[in-house]
Design an enzyme around this catalytic site. Structure first.
Site, mmCIF file in Angstrom:
data_model
loop_
_atom_site.group_PDB
_atom_site.id
_atom_site.type_symbol
_atom_site.label_atom_id
_atom_site.label_comp_id
_atom_site.label_asym_id
_atom_site.label_seq_id
_atom_site.Cartn_x
_atom_site.Cartn_y
_atom_site.Cartn_z
ATOM 1 N N HIS A 161 -10.799 -3.562 -12.925
ATOM 2 C CA HIS A 161 -9.376 -3.835 -12.661
ATOM 3 C C HIS A 161 -8.927 -3.456 -11.260
ATOM 4 O O HIS A 161 -7.801 -3.744 -10.875
ATOM 5 C CB HIS A 161 -8.510 -3.082 -13.682
ATOM 6 N N ASP A 208 -4.654 -2.949 -3.574
ATOM 7 C CA ASP A 208 -4.379 -3.052 -5.007
ATOM 8 C C ASP A 208 -5.295 -4.108 -5.607
ATOM 9 O O ASP A 208 -5.451 -5.189 -5.020
ATOM 10 C CB ASP A 208 -2.914 -3.485 -5.216
HETATM 11 N N1 LIG Z 1 8.662 2.725 -13.115
HETATM 12 C C1 LIG Z 1 8.045 1.998 -14.040
HETATM 13 N N2 LIG Z 1 8.473 2.036 -15.294
HETATM 14 C C2 LIG Z 1 7.865 1.319 -16.238
HETATM 15 N N3 LIG Z 1 6.810 0.567 -16.036
HETATM 16 C C3 LIG Z 1 6.320 0.512 -14.810
HETATM 17 C C4 LIG Z 1 6.895 1.203 -13.748
HETATM 18 N N4 LIG Z 1 6.181 0.970 -12.653
HETATM 19 C C5 LIG Z 1 5.190 0.134 -13.011
HETATM 20 N N5 LIG Z 1 5.274 -0.143 -14.308
HETATM 21 C C6 LIG Z 1 4.394 -1.045 -15.078
HETATM 22 O O1 LIG Z 1 3.045 -0.656 -14.917
HETATM 23 C C7 LIG Z 1 2.223 -1.770 -14.702
HETATM 24 C C8 LIG Z 1 1.517 -1.529 -13.376
HETATM 25 O O2 LIG Z 1 0.541 -2.472 -13.149
HETATM 26 P P1 LIG Z 1 -0.009 -2.731 -11.718
HETATM 27 O O3 LIG Z 1 -0.843 -3.929 -11.770
HETATM 28 O O4 LIG Z 1 1.115 -2.886 -10.777
HETATM 29 O O5 LIG Z 1 -0.772 -1.422 -11.275
HETATM 30 P P2 LIG Z 1 -1.826 -0.311 -11.847
HETATM 31 O O6 LIG Z 1 -2.292 0.367 -10.623
HETATM 32 O O7 LIG Z 1 -1.237 0.566 -12.855
HETATM 33 O O8 LIG Z 1 -2.972 -1.149 -12.536
HETATM 34 C C9 LIG Z 1 -4.364 -1.390 -12.311
HETATM 35 O O9 LIG Z 1 -4.686 -2.479 -13.220
HETATM 36 C C10 LIG Z 1 -3.940 -3.663 -13.009
HETATM 37 C C11 LIG Z 1 -4.362 -4.673 -14.061
HETATM 38 O O10 LIG Z 1 -5.674 -5.048 -13.884
HETATM 39 C C12 LIG Z 1 -4.145 -4.202 -11.612
HETATM 40 O O11 LIG Z 1 -3.228 -5.240 -11.371
HETATM 41 C C13 LIG Z 1 -3.935 -3.103 -10.556
HETATM 42 O O12 LIG Z 1 -4.295 -3.586 -9.287
HETATM 43 C C14 LIG Z 1 -4.730 -1.872 -10.919
HETATM 44 O O13 LIG Z 1 -4.516 -0.837 -9.975
HETATM 45 C C15 LIG Z 1 3.112 -2.994 -14.672
HETATM 46 O O14 LIG Z 1 2.985 -3.679 -15.885
HETATM 47 C C16 LIG Z 1 4.515 -2.436 -14.515
HETATM 48 O O15 LIG Z 1 5.505 -3.127 -15.205
HETATM 49 O O1 LIG Z 2 -2.875 6.245 -15.863
HETATM 50 P P1 LIG Z 2 -4.307 5.952 -15.695
HETATM 51 O O2 LIG Z 2 -5.015 6.932 -14.824
HETATM 52 O O3 LIG Z 2 -5.011 5.688 -16.963
HETATM 53 O O4 LIG Z 2 -4.388 4.607 -14.779
HETATM 54 C C1 LIG Z 2 -3.936 3.410 -15.192
HETATM 55 C C2 LIG Z 2 -4.222 2.354 -14.163
HETATM 56 O O5 LIG Z 2 -3.722 1.164 -14.647
HETATM 57 C C3 LIG Z 2 -5.706 2.256 -13.804
HETATM 58 O O6 LIG Z 2 -6.213 0.974 -13.657
#
Ligand SMILES: Nc1ncnc2c1ncn2[C@@H]1O[C@H](COP(=O)(O)OP(=O)(O)O[C@H]2O[C@H](CO)[C@@H](O)[C@H](O)[C@H]2O)[C@@H](O)[C@H]1O
Ligand SMILES: O=P(O)(O)OC[C@H](O)CO
Length: 723
Positions: A165, A372
């Site tokens: 991911h 990312d």
């Molecule tokens: N303040 C907040 N309150 C509630 N919800 C919040 C929030 N901030 C973020 N989120 C939620 O958390 C999720 C974050 O996903 P992201 O893809 O942006 O990053 P993340 O690094 O966690 O995921 C990892 O996995 C994903 C999926 O493969 C990849 O896109 C990414 O690059 C990788 O780092 C989103 O669904 C978002 O809605």
């Molecule tokens: O909170 P973590 O460390 O399990 O990370 C969640 C992220 O989406 C990792 O891909």
């Protein structure tokens, strides 16, 4: 539908403990949503860590187990030491920064490797325990990179997928990991390895070539006799759910309130986990630059940054939080008034409704990670804009950038450039905003999370299963067929079969052990030994001239059937093309340092075994293309070999040796042919029915048996002598 066994570090649930009771709630995250349908429909299981449950009472713990089991989740509890060493330690202090190109954050010593390996073993054991024949196993993410390999050892027949991911960095970066080999081999236990973007596939393939010498052919690579597929599967979101929520009255009310409270202020929004990859400080500085450069925007601009607490026990995250706090404080100190605060910073998680209200109310969404894997926030924002308005400012270093070309793409390291993009977004005319948003939404809706799951699983489940394509039996098991009385003829390739590869052809001379072995084999009255090689006859004569064996040089162009007999050439072979081809190969040798040209009577070879593996393979491809283009009408073959490109005359191949030799033998003679590269396939093809063919290596082969390499070939020959 095959049963799906999902394995991820975290289960897609949150355990909420209240006073006496406890509840397990399914998470709303992308992965959980996308996989819930196939997970439930297939009657499968999801294996992972339910989070910290150490404070639960025994009664609460059994309630959790019951609820997890209802959700078809199998918990793997991590001990405090595993959380600190496997999860926070190796996964998040080493692999996370490394894959995000932040080498300076990787600790000098990887003390937690052992804990990582052991935790991966626990996941693999638990998955293997629940595995039923026919299941599809899908392992997720960098915390579990060793699991596919461990599962392959435990379940050789299983169908295993892996999805990464986060970014897979360039081989220059991955190479710095002391455990790079183990991690790569761990991933190669899978049948299909998926990444978000084509560039990560390229980086992974380059790394395989560089460290394991494995050359990926478009989407597949051979490892230990198995074909492993690699591919880009950009993850999507549940677009329909976001769109529906964005139209709900509760959300629209919330947006209205937000706008009323803003009193005409333009709204910039950032939503992230508080992670140093997300680029929050530079984003804040860009907002600061806008306020510095445009006094007219002061008091008319509000930036809401929401950051979810994440990995709070890791020091780098605590320090990052301080940095963000400090910058927010500075900007508000500089540009706040008694009536307005330019940066509204929330350090907490939001529920879905609050999240979507912010997406729907934003004038500009700032998604500017410094690196990312994909970034789902960018996609969620677009899905939550059925009004086709709002501008997305997106980092070119997010995997999402390769799909979302209608966003305003920015370099997150260029604060000034980001400030320009924010201004451009604020000034963008409505028709342009709508045009861009329409295109963005179309992509997000088409390639949603269900499409992602289906495309990965369809590919994985469409691959021939190991059971359908069983691995070749071990060459040693062929011995029984060769033992006993009666004559046998052995056809043995030399390089890569009897000896391993050496930096130069001269250095691969036979050693004393091999000479003794050949001597003993050829001394046996019931055995006749033929060495069939691509080498020139002078070399074979110098090395083996004194042995009573048949020698066949240059892939069968030259033969010396018995000791003392003269060499003779195959009749009717044309070499005229050689003088035209040689200058082309010489030019490549001059341009690619470390490569060289070998000239034989009938053929030419460009060797690149001393060249950087990735560069060499690239150049070899270019050379082959050029040769095909220029000389397709000539009576010659262009053959890729092991770190060599060979050009040989048509009509010459190792198979012709077999027919020549067998003309002089009784029809019931038994044949054994052993070889390692593509030229030996002709040898195998010419072996008459009942003969035994053994491939020494892990390439595609028509041989019936396989051994690993030269040491095993020698073991086989010794066993033939009864040793
Ligand atoms: N303040 C907040 N309150 C509630 N919800 C919040 C929030 N901030 C973020 N989120 C939620 O958390 C999720 C974050 O996903 P992201 O893809 O942006 O990053 P993340 O690094 O966690 O995921 C990892 O996995 C994903 C999926 O493969 C990849 O896109 C990414 O690059 C990788 O780092 C989103 O669904 C978002 O809605
Ligand atoms: O909170 P973590 O460390 O399990 O990370 C969640 C992220 O989406 C990792 O891909």
């Amino acid at each position: 539908m095959a049963r799906l066994l999902l394995v991820s570090n975290r289960l897609p649930v949150t355990v909420k403990a209240e006073k006496d009771s406890v509840s397990v709630v399914r998470s709303a995250g992308g992965l959980a949503t996308g996989l819930s349908r196939p997970h439930e429909r297939s009657g499968g299981l999801w294996i992972g860590w339910p989070g910290d449950v150490s404070r639960l009472t025994d009664a609460q713990r059994s309630q959790v187990e019951k609820q997890l089991s209802d959700l078809r989740c199998v918990p793997l509890y991590l001990s405090a030491s595993e959380v600190s060493r496997f999860y926070e330690g190796y996964s998040n202090r080493v692999l996370w920064p490394l894959c995000h190109y932040m080498l300076d954050r990787v600790p000098r010593q990887d003390r937690d490797w052992d804990a990582y390996r052991k935790a991966n073993e626990r996941f693999a054991d638990l998955a293997a325990k629940h595995y039923q024949p026919g299941d599809t196993i899908w392992v997720h993410d960098y915390q579990l990179m060793l699991v596919p390999g461990m599962l392959r050892q435990r379940l050789p027949q299983a169908r295993i997928g892996y999805f990464h991911h986060i970014p897979f960095p360039s081989s220059e970066i991955f190479s710095t990991l002391p455990r790079r080999g183990e991690l790569l081999k761990g991933l190669l236990g899978a049948d299909l390895i998926g990444f978000h973007a084509v560039s990560y596939v390229r980086h992974f393939s380059g790394t395989l070539l560089r460290h394991l010498g494995l050359d990926t052919d478009i989407d597949r690579v051979l490892f230990q006799g198995r074909e492993v597929r690699v591919g880009a599967f950009p993850m999507g979101i549940d677009a329909t759910a976001f769109e529906t929520l964005a139209g709900e009255p509760g959300v629209l009310d919330e947006v209205k309130t937000l706008q009323e409270r803003s009193r005409g202020e333009r709204l910039l929004v950032g939503i992230d986990r508080l992670d140093y990859t997300k680029g929050i400080p530079r984003r804040l500085l860009a907002v600061q630059r806008v306020l510095e450069r445009e006094p007219s925007l002061r008091g008319r601009l509000r930036f809401i940054q929401v950051a979810v607490p994440s990995r709070t026990q890791v020091q780098a995250y605590a320090e990052y939080r301080e940095t963000v706090d400090e910058i927010v404080g500075r900007i508000n100190g500089l540009y706040g008034t008694v009536h307005s605060t330019p940066v509204h910073y929330l350090y907490r998680s939001l529920n879905e409704k609050q999240l979507v209200s912010l997406y729907r109310g934003a004038d500009v969404m700032l998604v500017t990670p410094v690196r990312d894997g994909m970034n789902l926030v960018a996609k969620e924002f677009c899905a939550a804009r059925p009004d086709e308005d709002g501008v997305l400012v997106l980092s070119e270093f997010a995997g999402a950038a390769s799909e979302m070309r209608d966003a305003l793409l920015v370099n997150p390291y260029d604060v000034e450039g980001m400030a320009d993009a924010i201004e451009q977004a604020l000034e963008m005319p409505k028709p342009e905003r709508q045009d861009r948003m329409r295109c963005l939404r179309a992509g997000v809706k088409t390639r949603d999370v269900h499409w992602w799951v289906a495309s990965f699983l369809d590919r994985l489940q469409g691959l021939p299963s190991v059971a359908e394509k069983p691995p070749l039996p071990d060459g040693m098991t062929a011995l029984d067929k060769l033992k006993g009385p009666g004559r046998k003829v052995l056809f043995l390739d030399y390089d890569g079969t009897l000896v391993g590869f050496a930096p130069t052809p001269e250095q691969a001379a036979p050693d004393a052990e091999l000479m003794t072995l050949l001597q003993e084999l050829s001394a046996r009255p019931d055995l006749s030994v033929h060495i069939v090689s691509g080498r020139p006859r002078e070399t074979l004569e110098a090395w083996f001239g004194e042995l009573p064996v048949g020698l066949h040089a240059e892939h069968g162009l030259w033969s010396r059937m018995r000791r003392g007999q003269p060499w003779h050439a195959l009749p009717g072979v044309s070499f005229e093309w050689k003088s035209q081809v040689k200058p082309v190969l010489d030019a490549f040798a001059a341009r690619v340092t470390g490569s060289f040209v070998e000239e034989k009577t009938a053929s030419l070879a460009w060797h690149y075994r001393r060249v950087d593996a990735e560069f060499g393979a690239l150049q070899a491809r270019e050379l082959r293309l050029l040769l095909f283009e220029k000389f397709s009408q000539e009576p010659m073959h262009i053959l890729p070999g092991d770190r060599v490109v060979e050009v040989r005359p048509k009509g010459v191949n190792k198979g012709r040796v077999v027919s020549e030799v067998l003309k002089q033998e009784a029809p019931d003679v038994r044949v054994l042919a052993v070889g390692d590269d593509v030229t030996d396939e002709d040898l195998f093809a010419a072996v008459p029915p009942g003969g035994i063919t053994v491939h020494a290596g892990n390439k595609h082969t028509r041989a019936a048996y396989r051994v690993e390499g030269p040491p095993e070939v020698r073991r086989l020959l010794k066993a033939l002598l009864g040793k």
